[in-house]
Structure formats: structure tokens, C-alpha cells
Design a protein around this motif. Sequence first.
Motif, PDB file in Angstrom:
ATOM      1  N   GLN A  65       0.779  -1.433  -0.003  1.00 47.12           N
ATOM      2  CA  GLN A  65       0.056  -0.012   0.110  1.00 47.12           C
ATOM      3  C   GLN A  65       0.898   1.357   0.143  1.00 47.12           C
ATOM      4  O   GLN A  65       0.451   2.340  -0.621  1.00 47.12           O
ATOM      5  N   MET A  68       1.972   1.858  -3.553  1.00 46.37           N
ATOM      6  CA  MET A  68       0.864   2.151  -4.473  1.00 46.37           C
ATOM      7  C   MET A  68       0.630   3.808  -4.099  1.00 46.37           C
ATOM      8  O   MET A  68       0.247   4.336  -5.164  1.00 46.37           O
ATOM      9  N   TYR A  75      -2.246  -2.266  -7.999  1.00 50.19           N
ATOM     10  CA  TYR A  75      -1.820  -3.260  -6.960  1.00 50.19           C
ATOM     11  C   TYR A  75      -0.698  -4.010  -7.550  1.00 50.19           C
ATOM     12  O   TYR A  75       0.377  -4.137  -7.217  1.00 50.19           O
ATOM     13  N   TYR A  79       3.193  -4.288  -6.707  1.00 50.10           N
ATOM     14  CA  TYR A  79       3.648  -5.141  -5.819  1.00 50.10           C
ATOM     15  C   TYR A  79       5.137  -5.650  -6.581  1.00 50.10           C
ATOM     16  O   TYR A  79       5.966  -6.210  -6.183  1.00 50.10           O
TER      17      TYR A  79
END
Length: 340
Positions: A65, A68, A75, A79
Motif C-alpha cells: 500500500q 501504491m 496493486y 507489487y
Amino acid sequence: MITLARHIELLLLEHDCVIVPGFGGFIANHVEAQYSGEQEQLFLPPYRTIGFNQQLKVNDGLLVQSYMAAYDASYPAAYLQMEKDIENMAEDLELTGAYELENVGLIRKGTNQNITFTPKETGVLSPSLYGLYSFEMKSLRDCTIEREAQRSLQQIAPVSLKVNEENTKVQKQKDIVIRLNRHWLDFAVSVAAAVLLFFCLSYAAMKNVDQESDTVVAAFYPVSGNYVSAKTVKDKNASKECTEIKKTENNKVENQQEIAQKNPEAKYTIVLASYVEKRNAEEFISNLAKDGFAEGRYVKNGKVSRVLYSSYLTEEDARTALRMLREQNKNFAQAWILAQ
């Protein structure tokens, strides 16, 4: 680009546990305020320190998060970037055996793939603990001992003061003996003699100048806001001039003064030099005449002697003439106008 260490540092400001997926978790521990002991007598404020647990490898989504939000990415994209940064950290740790997370701590790889972590000495940032510093506080026993020592000194002070007063009275009754260093005394006498000799010689020189000559080595006079200088040289040892030469010079001066008397109403005159000897002035005027400027004359009023050139009814005429003369002959470069 925000580094992995920066993500971890920012997350630890608000969270007590930050997990790096597949690597381990960083856990913040709270340390209570402490007292350092009787010797230092320091109270230390509470702080947070960081520990590392290699068993915490499950992704809790907190670090993703952060990626992001930092990159404004989806996401999957965030990632992938996180995994890339974790792989780079693992490769550096494998190659060098150590990896430093800035403002967090130092990671080392030990035997059997064990990972050790050394937190930063200053601890992790914690907004709730900002402004708390250590301070010193003496014990009640030490304060009591210092107060009793001060009272004892105050009681002893009047006694010592009386003793000092008695010693002072005894010293005043003794004869006062002043000892001077002979070297310094001789030096002071030499300086005084040199100063006295300097003033005597200066007075004699000034007296001779007043009696024997009316010239000044250099004088400065204003010309339209500027300053010019007229320099003369005095020859004290010059031989006496012949009588015939004196008569010739007197005739030259009379002829030059007749030029000024042609127009008695003229009030403005051009000054070429001031405080000059008669012989130097005569030679200067003669050279001007050879160049075609025959209105020069020598005038002496008391101790003031000047070389003048022509006369004019108005200041404007004098200034106009002076500008033209400066263009024609360099001897008028520093000339100025005198109002009679």
C-alpha cells in the motif's frame, strides 16, 4: 525514486510492525524512561527501538500500500516494484554480507542463513516523543550537603575578612620601597632626550624658514571643485646674483606689472603658480613669453607670491580664456582663477 528503506522508515512512524514479504518483519519496541544512576544523575526520556524477526514473512499488504500511494500505481504494478527492491536487497546482502537501511539499521547475514539486525543508535522516529530530552536532577542528599557547605563558607568569610583588614593596616605602616629596573630607566631617559632634541631641532628649522624664506614646498588650491598643487624648490645655498642680473630682472617685473595696470577695472586673474621664488617665477614667465604667451607677471603681497597671467572684467571671460589657454599650452593645465 523512494527506496525500500524509506518506505520502511515512514511506515514505522505510525505502525509498530512492518513486514517485508519473504524476508522478515521489523518490530518497534517502546523503552520506558530511565534513571542513569547516582553518579551521572540523569533522567533519560522514553524512546522507540527497532527489532527484527526473520519468521514474519507473510505479506500483510502494508508495504504494498505504501508503494501504491508513492507511485500512484495499481496493486500489481506496485507489487512488482516492491519485489524488485526486495530482490536487490537480498542480492547485495548475499554478496557483501551486510545491507544498510538508511535511518533504520544495519542487516547482516550470519551462519545458517540467519539474519541479524542492529538498529540505529538514535532510535526510530516517533512523533509522540518529539521534544523529550534527558535532564540532570541531583538527589536530596546532595542538595543538603551543598547547602550546609555554603552556610559554613558564609560563617568563615567574616573572620577571614577581619584578618585581611588587620594585615592591610600592618602593611600600610611599613615603609614603601619602589624598585625600578635600571635597563628600563635608562631607556626612558633616552626616549625623553630624543623627544626634547626633536622639538629643539624642529623649532630651529621652523624659525629659519620664517626668517630666510617666504616659500612653501607644496600648496593646494581649489579649481572648480578640484584640487591642484604648485610645487616649488628652495635653494638656500645659492650664490649671490650679480648686480646687473638683478637690474635686468627688476626691469622684467616692471614690464610685466605694466600689463596688469593697463586694465585697472579687471577683477579676475589667472593664477599659474603660488608661493614661488622670484628667480623661478622669472624663468617660468620668460619661457611662456617664448611660446607666445607674453602676459605673465610675478606679484608678491607680503609672504604670498604668485605667477599671474592677464586680467579680465568678468568671471565668465576668465573661464573662457582659461579653457582656450589650456588647449594651447600645457603650462595652463593646473591654472585657476583668482577674484581680486
